[in-house]
Structure formats: C-alpha cells, structure tokens
Design an enzyme around this catalytic site. Structure first.
Site, short mmCIF file in Angstrom:
data_model
loop_
_atom_site.label_atom_id
_atom_site.label_comp_id
_atom_site.label_asym_id
_atom_site.label_seq_id
_atom_site.Cartn_x
_atom_site.Cartn_y
_atom_site.Cartn_z
CD GLU A 1 -3.50 46.94 26.99
OE1 GLU A 1 -3.75 46.52 28.26
OE2 GLU A 1 -4.37 46.40 26.27
CE LYS B 1 -8.02 48.72 31.12
NZ LYS B 1 -7.68 47.23 30.41
CB CYS C 1 -7.57 47.45 26.54
SG CYS C 1 -8.06 45.68 26.03
#
Length: 379
Positions: free
Chosen positions: A147, A206, A258
């Site tokens: 990330e 995301k 994540c």
C-alpha cells in the site's frame, strides 16, 4: 431449556458479530469464525463463511457445556461428533478449479519506517529501492508492492517514474501491482489506490475507508470547528463498488487495500471473475503489536472462503503468499527488507459462500431466535 440455549446463544452471538461488521461503517476484526482457519471447522468456511462457522463454533461450545454438565449427554455427544466429522469430510472437496498454469510471483517488502515513509527527501531512494528489488526478480511474472509503496501522488510520477517502470517491465514481460495515492485534479478528490502496470494501466480505488484514519466521520457537522483548529479538510474518497478488475499476468485480479480484507463482502465483489486475490497493506502503523498477525489470519480466511490464492504485500510485514485453501505457502519476517517469492495457480468457479454470502447464516440465526420466541410464548 437445553434446546433453547442451543438455538439462542449461537444465533444471538452471530447476529451481534454481523451487526458489528455493518454499524458505524463496520469493524469485523477478529470475528469468532476466523479462529477456525487452522481448526476442525475450517472446511465450512467456503460453504457458510466466517459467520456461519461462528454459529457452528458456538453450537459446539453449548454441546460441550452440556456434556460436562451431564445435560442430554448422549445426544450432545452425537451432535458434536457430527459437526466435527463433517468438517474433516468436507476438507476433501475442491470448490474451485485451476484456470491455467502456475504463475511465479514476488512480493516486495520495502520495510521503510513509518516516520521516514513520507519525508520528501526519501522519495527518490524509496522509488529506487522498489525498482531495484523488482529488477532482481527476472523470472517472476507478477510483482506486488505494498500500500502506497509509491509515496507520491500518481500525477507526480505519471510522466517520469511510471514510464521508467513500464520500460523495465516490458523487457521481462512482468506485471506490477502497487499501491499509490491518486488525486483527481478535475474533482479534487483523493483515492487510496492500486495501479496495475502491464502494457496498459488499470486502477482500483479503495472502497472501504478507515474512519478517523482516511476520513473523518460527520465532517460536515464539525467542519467549522476544524477550520478554527487549523485541521486539514482533505479526506480520501471511497471507490465505487463493481469497479472493473485490474489485469495482471494475463488474469483479472480481485484487489483490496489494508483493512478491506476484513470485509468479506468487499472481497466477494470481485468474484467469481477474479482468478486470484491481492491485498496490499502498510501494517507499520501497528508497530510490534499482535495486529499484523491477526491481519494475516483474516486474509487467510478470505482465501479459504473464496477458493482463491491471496497475495499479501505489506511494507513492514507480514508479507505472505496464501494458497487457495488458506495455507501459507511462504511469508516474510517483520521489520526486515524482503522479497517473498513463490507460485500460485489462477482459479475459476465460485464457492457456495461466494454465491450466497452471509445471508444463509444470518437467516438461520434469525429463524432460530424466532423459533425460540414462538415456543416461549406458547409455553
């Protein structure tokens, strides 16, 4: 009575966990079902998912308590044996099938300290580090970086570093997936993204952001107060559901960033199209706590539920190649620079859990509670 407890306790527990995964954007961390990834109920994960396994585990707990307390001991023993035996028998079933030849993959763990990651003077050395570690993997068909491995906005490297990477990748026929923040300069919205480089560029933004980390809830309500305190007003914007899957090594990829890997519904959004899953993360925020180990366990559950290999690339660990059955093929240690290399097999098909999601477990739990409620009123 015994029957009421057998129905109420597991159902109430599961509904409470399910609600925890939704209320106030949801926090499905360390759900009970995840504890079984190495346990006797693991084979139920591709069928009923994490919540269904939690229900079964609670049923087993009630049955064990009944056996110890000499309450309906014979029938409790029989039911417990059936549940456990079912788990071992179901392990023989392959819910998904191979989609092609094995792909050689490398996951790069840069191990850049959180305090140094965003320092402007470290940008060039960070970019060089990841490029050099990637160049040292000429036999890999796919390389994954963590990330925000590129600690700059995409538009800042779009015409310099990205073309350089693409040139290097073209020479070796390699695909690259990496995290990078993106600023849409037309709408001035920020995204935490994954970019795929393999001859063409693809993006995943995301979807499920971390409250207070990537955005401030109810900012509209307290915005003036933040202005007075000189608090920055820029939040990340969530990506839309149903995004076009990025391509890597010739296959569609289910991407997550994540904390998103904790949300099975986000992972299932890419299935059954995705041939494998990729999760990029920066667990450096967790320090030396248990959280990185818990995060890895959660990722293993997603692989088992979906019947897909999962590649997990993190900045400081734990980076891991997880097979489609949830087992760890290879992994890194924490807080060291590493490249984890191995092979995964792209897969096709859908597990029962991918097809039906959490609804069977939730509906069974609701039905059990209603059944006890009706029986209680009649008595």
């Amino acid at each position: 009575g015994w029957g009421g407890v057998l129905l109420v306790l597991p159902s109430g527990w599961v509904l409470a966990e399910w609600l925890r995964g939704w209320v106030f954007t949801g926090f499905p961390w360390l759900n009970t079902g995840a504890s079984q990834i190495d346990g006797p109920l693991a084979a139920y994960l591709p069928i009923v998912g994490e919540y269904g396994v939690a229900w079964l585990l609670c049923v087993c707990a009630v049955l064990l308590a009944a056996i110890v307390g000499n309450r309906r001991r014979v029938i409790s023993l029989v039911l417990l044996a059936v549940v456990i035996a079912g788990g071992y028998l179901l392990e023989r079933i392959e819910w998904t099938t191979a989609r092609g030849d094995a792909i050689r993959v490398s996951l790069v763990q840069g191990n850049i300290a959180q305090a140094d990651k965003w320092a402007p003077e470290n940008l060039e050395s960070t970019l060089r580090l990841y490029a050099d570690l990637t160049a040292a993997q000429p036999d890999s068909e796919l390389v994954v970086w963590p990330e925000t491995a590129i600690p700059a906005f995409y538009h800042q490297v779009e015409d310099s570093y990205i073309p350089y990477l693409e040139e290097q990748l073209a020479e070796s026929g390699m695909s690259l997936l990496t995290g990078v923040p993106v600023l849409d300069r037309e709408t001035w919205t920020y995204y935490n993204s994954v970019i795929a480089l393999n001859g063409s560029r693809g993006f995943y933004n995301k979807q499920h952001l971390v409250a207070f980390g990537e955005y401030l809830p109810l900012r509209w309500l307290i915005g003036d107060t933040l202005d007075a305190l000189a608090v920055p007003n820029a939040d990340f914007t969530p990506g839309k559901a149903g995004q076009t899957l990025v391509q890597a090594a010739g296959y569609p990829v289910g991407s997550s960033i994540c904390f998103e890997v904790a949300f099975a519904r986000v992972i299932n959004d890419s299935l059954p199209k995705a041939a494998f899953l990729v999760n990029v993360s920066n667990d450096g925020w967790f320090g030396r706590s248990l959280a990185p180990f818990q995060h890895l366990e959660i990722a293993r559950v997603r692989a088992k539920e979906t019947g897909r290999a999962l590649l997990r690339a993190t900045n400081t660990g734990i980076t891991a190649i997880i097979d489609h059955d949830g087992t760890i093929q290879s992994r890194s240690q924490q807080f060291e620079q590493a490249v984890v290399t191995g092979s995964i097999v792209p897969r096709q098909g859908a597990t029962p859990y991918v097809r039906f999601g959490d609804w069977p477990a939730v509906l069974v739990a609701v039905f059990c509670l209603l059944l006890v409620r009706v029986g209680f009123r009649k008595s």
